[in-house]
Enzyme design. Structure first.
Site, mmCIF file in Angstrom:
data_model
loop_
_atom_site.group_PDB
_atom_site.id
_atom_site.type_symbol
_atom_site.label_atom_id
_atom_site.label_comp_id
_atom_site.label_asym_id
_atom_site.label_seq_id
_atom_site.Cartn_x
_atom_site.Cartn_y
_atom_site.Cartn_z
ATOM 1 N N GLU A 46 -8.327 9.377 58.723
ATOM 2 C CA GLU A 46 -8.835 8.008 58.594
ATOM 3 C C GLU A 46 -10.360 7.968 58.646
ATOM 4 O O GLU A 46 -10.990 7.161 57.952
ATOM 5 C CB GLU A 46 -8.219 7.114 59.673
ATOM 6 C CG GLU A 46 -6.744 6.827 59.406
ATOM 7 C CD GLU A 46 -6.077 6.074 60.532
ATOM 8 O OE1 GLU A 46 -5.503 5.009 60.270
ATOM 9 O OE2 GLU A 46 -6.122 6.557 61.689
ATOM 10 N N GLY A 95 -6.003 10.019 62.793
ATOM 11 C CA GLY A 95 -7.322 9.414 62.878
ATOM 12 C C GLY A 95 -8.414 10.255 62.259
ATOM 13 O O GLY A 95 -9.433 9.729 61.794
#
Length: 269
Positions: A123, A120
């Site tokens: 991301e 994440g």
């Protein structure tokens, strides 16, 4: 006169705004956990992005970290380990909104990546328009190694950067990529010396923010909306974005300033 304001969103997110440069810094500030994305951090990120998105005085934003070892190590797996399936399902909308909050920011965004940007964390960087990294950077999407898949946009954003086959190799292998290879593969856009990434990202944001805020937002909208469309559909998107700026105060000021050989004073409308 330039002033810098600072506001905290929850315990783990800080936003600094510089009125002189029109640059905001969105800081991941959970250093003891290397900015692992907990439910609370995600909620703070949603609130911070909502605030930034509404602020017409912010012309560019830098996403950075207060930790000296990591940009962000991804999901808080210690927290996840204690969640039931029902808990995980309940937390999913907020987690997703955190990533799309960064992705949907209307002004240009720059990630300043130092150290680990994994899962994440990577991301969040991919959700920005430009990624500046230093020599300590290590990036990757290792989610399949813990039984999940990238869920913050990675399966869609990474192939748009590096192509479908390269994205598949990186996601399926779950491997970590160090700075030099990351630059070579296009996983990051600029590579700078260790310790210089925040300053370089803020300097780039400052140069960007000197341009028309109306033009910047329209150009970003055209770039993002045109992704994946055929050429002619993309050109229609571009034309619609052009029309939003062609009759704006910024366009009038920009042309006048050019002819008068002076710096524009953008009205931002």
């Amino acid at each position: 006169m330039s002033t810098v304001t600072e506001k905290r969103f929850g315990e783990w997110i800080v936003v600094r705004k510089d009125s002189g440069t029109h640059v905001a810094e969105l800081v991941l500030d959970r250093p003891k956990a290397m900015n692992a994305v907990s439910a609370e951090l995600a909620a703070g990120l949603v609130e911070a992005c909502t605030d930034l998105g509404r602020d017409r005085h912010v012309h560019a934003t830098v996403l950075s970290s207060s930790n000296d070892r990591a940009f962000c190590v991804g999901a808080d797996l210690k927290e996840r380990n204690a969640l039931s399936d029902a808990d995980l399902s309940r937390h999913r909308p907020t987690a997703r909104a955190a990533y799309t909050g960064v992705l949907d920011l209307p002004m240009p965004t720059i990630a300043a990546v130092h150290g680990f940007a994994l899962g994440g964390g990577f991301e969040l960087a991919l959700s920005c328009d430009v990624i500046v990294a230093d020599s300590t950077a290590v990036v990757g999407l290792p989610e399949v190694s813990v039984g999940v898949i990238p869920g913050g946009g990675g399966t869609q954003l990474l192939p748009r950067r590096v192509g479908a086959a390269r994205a598949a190799e990186l996601i399926f292998s779950a491997r970590r990529v160090e700075a030099a290879e990351a630059r070579e593969l296009g996983l990051v856009d600029e590579l700078v010396e260790d310790g210089a990434v925040r300053a370089e990202a803020l300097a780039l944001a400052g140069r960007i923010a000197g341009n028309s805020p109306v033009g910047l937002r329209a150009a970003k909208r055209a770039l993002r909306t045109g992704w994946g469309l055929d050429l002619w559909a993309g050109l229609e998107i571009e034309d619609a974005a052009w029309r939003t700026v062609a009759f704006s105060g910024d366009r009038t000021e920009g042309v006048a300033a050019f002819n008068e050989k002076r710096k524009p004073q953008w009205p931002g409308e």
